[in-house]
Design a protein around this motif. Structure first.
Motif, PDB file in Angstrom:
ATOM      1  N   ARG A 144     -10.349  28.641   8.617  1.00  0.00           N
ATOM      2  CA  ARG A 144     -10.543  28.961   9.830  1.00  0.00           C
ATOM      3  C   ARG A 144     -11.572  27.584  10.582  1.00  0.00           C
ATOM      4  NH1 ARG A 144     -14.160  33.483  11.250  1.00  0.00           N
ATOM      5  NH2 ARG A 144     -13.982  32.651  13.308  1.00  0.00           N
ATOM      6  N   GLU A 145     -12.088  27.173   9.817  1.00  0.00           N
ATOM      7  CA  GLU A 145     -13.178  25.994  10.239  1.00  0.00           C
ATOM      8  C   GLU A 145     -12.250  24.927  10.522  1.00  0.00           C
ATOM      9  OE1 GLU A 145     -16.613  23.390   8.220  1.00  0.00           O
ATOM     10  OE2 GLU A 145     -16.843  25.425   8.155  1.00  0.00           O
ATOM     11  N   ARG A 146     -11.270  24.620   9.529  1.00  0.00           N
ATOM     12  CA  ARG A 146     -10.523  23.304   9.198  1.00  0.00           C
ATOM     13  C   ARG A 146      -9.438  23.599  10.621  1.00  0.00           C
ATOM     14  NH1 ARG A 146      -9.388  23.450   4.637  1.00  0.00           N
ATOM     15  NH2 ARG A 146      -7.560  24.449   4.546  1.00  0.00           N
ATOM     16  N   ARG A 147      -8.933  24.551  10.864  1.00  0.00           N
ATOM     17  CA  ARG A 147      -7.977  24.793  12.097  1.00  0.00           C
ATOM     18  C   ARG A 147      -8.722  24.671  13.345  1.00  0.00           C
ATOM     19  NH1 ARG A 147      -5.684  30.842  12.120  1.00  0.00           N
ATOM     20  NH2 ARG A 147      -7.617  31.298  12.428  1.00  0.00           N
ATOM     21  N   ALA A 148      -9.838  25.053  13.387  1.00  0.00           N
ATOM     22  CA  ALA A 148     -10.723  24.873  14.602  1.00  0.00           C
ATOM     23  C   ALA A 148     -11.102  23.341  14.854  1.00  0.00           C
ATOM     24  CB  ALA A 148     -11.908  25.605  14.528  1.00  0.00           C
ATOM     25  N   ALA A 149     -11.099  22.714  13.836  1.00  0.00           N
ATOM     26  CA  ALA A 149     -11.582  21.411  13.878  1.00  0.00           C
ATOM     27  C   ALA A 149     -10.269  20.483  14.265  1.00  0.00           C
ATOM     28  CB  ALA A 149     -12.241  20.818  12.535  1.00  0.00           C
ATOM     29  N   ASP A 150      -9.101  20.768  13.723  1.00  0.00           N
ATOM     30  CA  ASP A 150      -8.036  20.288  14.284  1.00  0.00           C
ATOM     31  C   ASP A 150      -7.706  20.496  15.687  1.00  0.00           C
ATOM     32  OD1 ASP A 150      -7.580  19.257  11.718  1.00  0.00           O
ATOM     33  OD2 ASP A 150      -6.075  20.977  11.083  1.00  0.00           O
ATOM     34  N   ALA A 151      -7.701  21.716  16.280  1.00  0.00           N
ATOM     35  CA  ALA A 151      -7.538  22.139  17.597  1.00  0.00           C
ATOM     36  C   ALA A 151      -8.511  21.414  18.496  1.00  0.00           C
ATOM     37  CB  ALA A 151      -7.893  23.474  17.665  1.00  0.00           C
ATOM     38  N   LEU A 152      -9.647  21.156  17.987  1.00  0.00           N
ATOM     39  CA  LEU A 152     -10.766  20.680  18.726  1.00  0.00           C
ATOM     40  C   LEU A 152     -10.477  18.838  19.001  1.00  0.00           C
ATOM     41  CD1 LEU A 152     -14.135  21.937  17.727  1.00  0.00           C
ATOM     42  CD2 LEU A 152     -13.119  22.056  20.030  1.00  0.00           C
ATOM     43  N   THR A 153      -9.813  18.486  17.757  1.00  0.00           N
ATOM     44  CA  THR A 153      -9.311  16.867  17.618  1.00  0.00           C
ATOM     45  C   THR A 153      -8.395  16.752  18.655  1.00  0.00           C
ATOM     46  OG1 THR A 153     -10.154  16.789  15.463  1.00  0.00           O
ATOM     47  CG2 THR A 153      -8.448  15.196  16.326  1.00  0.00           C
ATOM     48  N   THR A 154      -7.431  17.635  18.622  1.00  0.00           N
ATOM     49  CA  THR A 154      -6.047  17.426  19.670  1.00  0.00           C
ATOM     50  C   THR A 154      -6.662  17.736  21.138  1.00  0.00           C
ATOM     51  OG1 THR A 154      -4.653  18.305  17.879  1.00  0.00           O
ATOM     52  CG2 THR A 154      -4.019  18.480  20.183  1.00  0.00           C
ATOM     53  N   ALA A 155      -7.526  18.742  21.260  1.00  0.00           N
ATOM     54  CA  ALA A 155      -7.932  19.080  22.643  1.00  0.00           C
ATOM     55  C   ALA A 155      -8.709  17.986  23.204  1.00  0.00           C
ATOM     56  CB  ALA A 155      -8.811  20.307  22.499  1.00  0.00           C
ATOM     57  N   ALA A 156      -9.344  16.994  22.564  1.00  0.00           N
ATOM     58  CA  ALA A 156     -10.162  15.988  23.210  1.00  0.00           C
ATOM     59  C   ALA A 156      -9.262  15.000  23.949  1.00  0.00           C
ATOM     60  CB  ALA A 156     -10.703  15.073  21.839  1.00  0.00           C
ATOM     61  N   SER A 157      -7.869  15.023  23.733  1.00  0.00           N
ATOM     62  CA  SER A 157      -7.174  14.193  24.398  1.00  0.00           C
ATOM     63  C   SER A 157      -5.747  14.921  25.151  1.00  0.00           C
ATOM     64  CB  SER A 157      -6.317  12.917  23.549  1.00  0.00           C
ATOM     65  OG  SER A 157      -5.685  13.749  22.299  1.00  0.00           O
ATOM     66  N   TRP A 158      -6.354  16.184  25.467  1.00  0.00           N
ATOM     67  CA  TRP A 158      -5.248  16.828  26.243  1.00  0.00           C
ATOM     68  C   TRP A 158      -4.796  16.244  27.750  1.00  0.00           C
ATOM     69  CZ3 TRP A 158      -7.677  22.445  25.442  1.00  0.00           C
ATOM     70  CH2 TRP A 158      -7.170  22.849  24.123  1.00  0.00           C
ATOM     71  N   PRO A 159      -3.656  16.362  27.950  1.00  0.00           N
ATOM     72  CA  PRO A 159      -3.260  15.434  29.331  1.00  0.00           C
ATOM     73  C   PRO A 159      -4.286  15.516  30.527  1.00  0.00           C
ATOM     74  CG  PRO A 159      -1.422  16.373  28.170  1.00  0.00           C
ATOM     75  CD  PRO A 159      -2.598  16.887  27.624  1.00  0.00           C
ATOM     76  N   SER A 160      -4.429  16.896  30.902  1.00  0.00           N
ATOM     77  CA  SER A 160      -5.361  17.122  32.132  1.00  0.00           C
ATOM     78  C   SER A 160      -6.628  16.370  32.003  1.00  0.00           C
ATOM     79  CB  SER A 160      -5.233  18.300  32.671  1.00  0.00           C
ATOM     80  OG  SER A 160      -4.022  18.640  33.113  1.00  0.00           O
ATOM     81  N   THR A 161      -7.274  16.602  30.777  1.00  0.00           N
ATOM     82  CA  THR A 161      -8.336  15.920  30.369  1.00  0.00           C
ATOM     83  C   THR A 161      -8.497  14.411  30.414  1.00  0.00           C
ATOM     84  OG1 THR A 161      -9.174  17.885  28.855  1.00  0.00           O
ATOM     85  CG2 THR A 161     -10.428  15.610  28.555  1.00  0.00           C
ATOM     86  N   VAL A 162      -7.574  13.739  29.902  1.00  0.00           N
ATOM     87  CA  VAL A 162      -7.337  12.442  30.209  1.00  0.00           C
ATOM     88  C   VAL A 162      -7.258  11.812  31.568  1.00  0.00           C
ATOM     89  CG1 VAL A 162      -5.691  10.573  29.563  1.00  0.00           C
ATOM     90  CG2 VAL A 162      -6.500  12.192  27.895  1.00  0.00           C
ATOM     91  N   ALA A 163      -6.370  12.737  32.409  1.00  0.00           N
ATOM     92  CA  ALA A 163      -5.962  12.470  33.720  1.00  0.00           C
ATOM     93  C   ALA A 163      -7.355  12.436  34.642  1.00  0.00           C
ATOM     94  CB  ALA A 163      -5.068  13.375  34.154  1.00  0.00           C
ATOM     95  N   VAL A 164      -8.540  12.999  34.282  1.00  0.00           N
ATOM     96  CA  VAL A 164      -9.520  13.332  35.081  1.00  0.00           C
ATOM     97  C   VAL A 164     -10.471  12.540  34.636  1.00  0.00           C
ATOM     98  CG1 VAL A 164      -9.128  15.392  36.019  1.00  0.00           C
ATOM     99  CG2 VAL A 164     -10.520  15.281  34.208  1.00  0.00           C
ATOM    100  N   ASP A 165     -10.531  11.751  33.337  1.00  0.00           N
ATOM    101  CA  ASP A 165     -11.585  10.931  32.888  1.00  0.00           C
ATOM    102  C   ASP A 165     -11.929   9.896  33.513  1.00  0.00           C
ATOM    103  OD1 ASP A 165     -13.382  10.149  31.108  1.00  0.00           O
ATOM    104  OD2 ASP A 165     -12.128   9.424  29.251  1.00  0.00           O
ATOM    105  N   GLY A 166     -12.888   9.743  34.139  1.00  0.00           N
ATOM    106  CA  GLY A 166     -13.188   8.788  34.792  1.00  0.00           C
ATOM    107  C   GLY A 166     -14.576   7.696  34.121  1.00  0.00           C
ATOM    108  N   GLY A 167     -14.398   8.200  32.739  1.00  0.00           N
ATOM    109  CA  GLY A 167     -15.256   7.382  31.708  1.00  0.00           C
ATOM    110  C   GLY A 167     -16.073   8.328  31.084  1.00  0.00           C
ATOM    111  N   GLY A 168     -16.032   8.533  29.787  1.00  0.00           N
ATOM    112  CA  GLY A 168     -16.874   9.428  28.996  1.00  0.00           C
ATOM    113  C   GLY A 168     -16.336  10.656  28.630  1.00  0.00           C
ATOM    114  N   ILE A 169     -15.719  11.417  29.514  1.00  0.00           N
ATOM    115  CA  ILE A 169     -15.212  12.709  29.023  1.00  0.00           C
ATOM    116  C   ILE A 169     -14.283  12.783  27.744  1.00  0.00           C
ATOM    117  CG2 ILE A 169     -13.915  14.714  29.772  1.00  0.00           C
ATOM    118  CD1 ILE A 169     -14.247  13.880  32.814  1.00  0.00           C
ATOM    119  N   VAL A 170     -13.403  12.006  27.725  1.00  0.00           N
ATOM    120  CA  VAL A 170     -12.525  12.239  26.486  1.00  0.00           C
ATOM    121  C   VAL A 170     -13.635  11.787  25.146  1.00  0.00           C
ATOM    122  CG1 VAL A 170     -10.506  11.067  25.148  1.00  0.00           C
ATOM    123  CG2 VAL A 170     -10.395  11.865  27.479  1.00  0.00           C
TER     124      VAL A 170
END
Length: 249
Positions: free
Chosen positions: A189-215
């Motif tokens: 479970r820990e590894r699966r959650a870590a993988d999900a957090l890694t992918t989630a760091a660059s989800w498209p809407s997060t990238v779209a609103v990142d004015g610096g530092g969010i991603v």
């Protein structure tokens, strides 16, 4: 009388519209739309900066068209969805539509915008999660609107921003999943959650609103999770506890 699916209904209305070949500036369209609806609380009167592109004038009259309009369908067409679209060349995030967060059907309209790329831990149901988040954000918007010294003009946000809100809550769910798995020693479970957090760091809407530092901040969180750094995971996203209370109710 047979009720149509909302999407089919809109298509039928457009086809039947006697003014479908006319065009009007979007300000004129909004004025006509408001005049056609029952009186309701004041909506956003200050129009977001958008391009001066024209909008097709859609004249809708149930008595003229003799089409049954289900209440839910009418709400989805006329309430939260403003018909305003962003112009990324100016100040908006992108060209997605503005949603009225103070409209009564905002939670349902926003929940339908849940992106396919967002994943959740097994304990959560996607549609329930999306609706709970949207209801909470709508309540926050109404509180802020009521405190507006100008008397409350409505609160609007673009679809991309609504999706970014889902990103944030889902990341909190995966962070909590990682912390739970780490505490119990469940490495799978820990590894699966870590993988999900890694992918989630660059989800498209997060990238779209990142004015610096969010991603970058979410990448740091994912890095801490991958390395087993519990203190590092705990030190980031300190608002997650309060955010997850929203989807646990």
């Amino acid at each position: 009388m047979t009720q149509l699916d909302p999407d089919d209904l809109v298509a039928e209305l457009r086809d039947a519209d006697p003014a479908r070949h006319l065009e009007a500036a979007s300000d004129d369209y909004r004025a006509l739309l408001r005049a056609s609806l029952p009186a309701r609380s004041s909506r956003a009167s200050s129009r977001p900066q958008t391009s001066r592109r024209t909008t097709r004038l859609l004249v809708v009259g149930a008595t003229v068209l003799a089409v049954a309009i289900p209440g839910a369908a009418a709400a989805s067409v006329f309430a939260a969805r403003t018909g305003w679209f962003g112009n990324a060349e100016h100040t908006e995030t992108d060209a997605t539509e503005f949603l009225d967060m103070t409209a009564p059907d905002y939670p349902e309209a926003a929940a339908r915008e849940w992106p396919a790329y967002i994943t959740l831990p097994p304990a959560y149901h996607r549609s329930e999660f999306a609706l709970a988040v949207s209801r909470h954000r709508a309540a926050q918007a109404r509180v802020g609107d009521a405190r507006d010294p100008a008397g409350g003009k409505g609160v609007v946000e673009q679809v991309t921003v609504a999706r970014f809100g889902f990103d944030e809550y889902a990341r909190c769910a995966w962070r909590a999943e990682w912390l739970s798995a780490n505490e119990s020693g469940d490495e799978v479970r820990e590894r699966r959650a870590a993988d999900a957090l890694t992918t989630a760091a660059s989800w498209p809407s997060t990238v779209a609103v990142d004015g610096g530092g969010i991603v970058a901040g979410h990448q740091d969180l994912a890095g801490a999770a991958r390395s087993g750094d519990r203190a590092g995971v705990e030190s980031r996203n300190i608002q997650c506890g309060a955010m997850l209370e929203v989807v646990r109710r």
